[in-house]
Design an enzyme around this catalytic site. Sequence first.
Site: not given
Length: 551
Positions: A90, A163, A258, A403
């Site tokens: 991930y 995911k 998100d 990130n």
Amino acid sequence: MRGFQILNDPFLNRGTAFTEAERRKYGLIGLLPPRVKTIDEQAAEMYALYQSKGSLIEKRHFLMEIFNHNRTLFFNLMVRHIDEFMPIVYDPVIAEAIERYNERFMQPQDAAYLTIDDPDTIEQRLQNAADQRDIRLIVVTDAEGILGIGDWGVNGVDIAVGKLMVYTAAAGIDPQQVLPVVIDAGTDNQQLLADDEYLGTRHKRLTGDQYFAYIDRFVKAVEKLFPHSLLHFEDFGRGTAARILDKYQDRILTFNDDIQGTGIIALAGVLGALKISGQKITEQRFLTFGAGTAGMGIVKMLYNELIKQGLSPKEAKRHFYLVDRQGLLFDDTPGLTPKQQAFVRSRDEFADAGRLTDLTAIIKAVQPTVMIGTSTVHNAFTEAAVKEMAKHAARPIIFPISNPTEKIEAMPEELIKWTNGKALVATGIPSATVAYQGIDYQIGQANNALIYPGVGFGALAVNARVINDEMLAAAAHALGGLVDVKVPGAPVLPPVSQLTEFSKKVALAVAQSAIDQGLAQTDLSAEQAVAAMHWQPEYQPFDQLLANYRK
């Protein structure tokens, strides 16, 4: 199904673990070496090979080979080494995998590739990819806004695959029941459009009415084909994510990681930090640095919590300050989104409003106690800004959660040092313990992976009609309550190594919330429903597996 049909199916294949009786019954004699291995032996062998790989991307490529051939073995391995494997399968290594998707493409990993240029084949494409499986969970992306790297077109399918890996490893959803989907709406990434090897459609992103009409046809197809599924939207763009969530969240079982996932993990981290500091959330002033999709999702979750704690809407909104590229956002700032408009300030509140474009100046004027970064602007949290914040906050809560690493607003060791150990820190990337003045500060990882598996699993387990704010708040409190305040330097969020344990706690909290609100469609208790749905990455008797396959 017999012979190579079984060995070539990753949901059925178990390689050398087939017993002698199974080999004879299913036409596998002569197709495998004679030795029969246990899954423990297979896992040990594969882990040793994994360790022999050099670069992180090569480690990921090796793990994907296992995933493509034997799902049970892959997840058995991942659960054993979840802390080590999470960054590989991930975030952050998945960013490199997406960027190199074209050159490394070998097989589609059971994903559905949809294209906006061919709307009449949506159902056919979904059915072909599902291959008669009972799909309960879909992660769909159009890859316009992959955090940290932006628009990557069809390459973004890897984010949906990743995911779903986390959903299974963390929460225990059966990998047969998941489906990654990518919607190819074109791309505005010039690098991809100029790349002869790019595998997506070669035109600019389609937007507006044509785009949203396609999304509506897609949602209707999912409702028709997979009526008991959760539709998880991932990495859609700033201009589309909130609009899609607003349209469908009260109609179907859906979730936007998100917006909602980032909001939950931020709220959970703040609750954990306040548990350490002994302060109340209603006493905090929140500065959101980066007021896009993720930033506004965070604001909404924090705002809802303030309302829950007794503040009026007007009072609660006074606790928020939005900062974006222009600086502090005001009600007359051009180009505000509807989500931003609800939380911006008036210039009349500040004598020097025109100068509030610099973070240090903004902090001096606003005096926030909580600062959360989703800007993807590396080193944006400067020493001067952080020291200014520490002047006004006894225990400044600072979450640079952008990130990958090259996008983070500040490194945790800097934040600890600049505040003389006062800062309560969480980051969006894995961060090592920071040793400072005799205390080991453990850095919580504000990664959505800590929260969304439990949220989705809990909602699915009780067949919830929708996922609402009450369920999300229950998830945040379940996670934020796991902080050990007795340990000096304790993290504000539990470590990823405990992901499977606290995913179950989150799932139970969400399931119970759905039951309490009358949104569940089950006669089982939350504990019974979660236990009944949970899948273990172990080899069950093959006759039983085959009998239940595609049912």
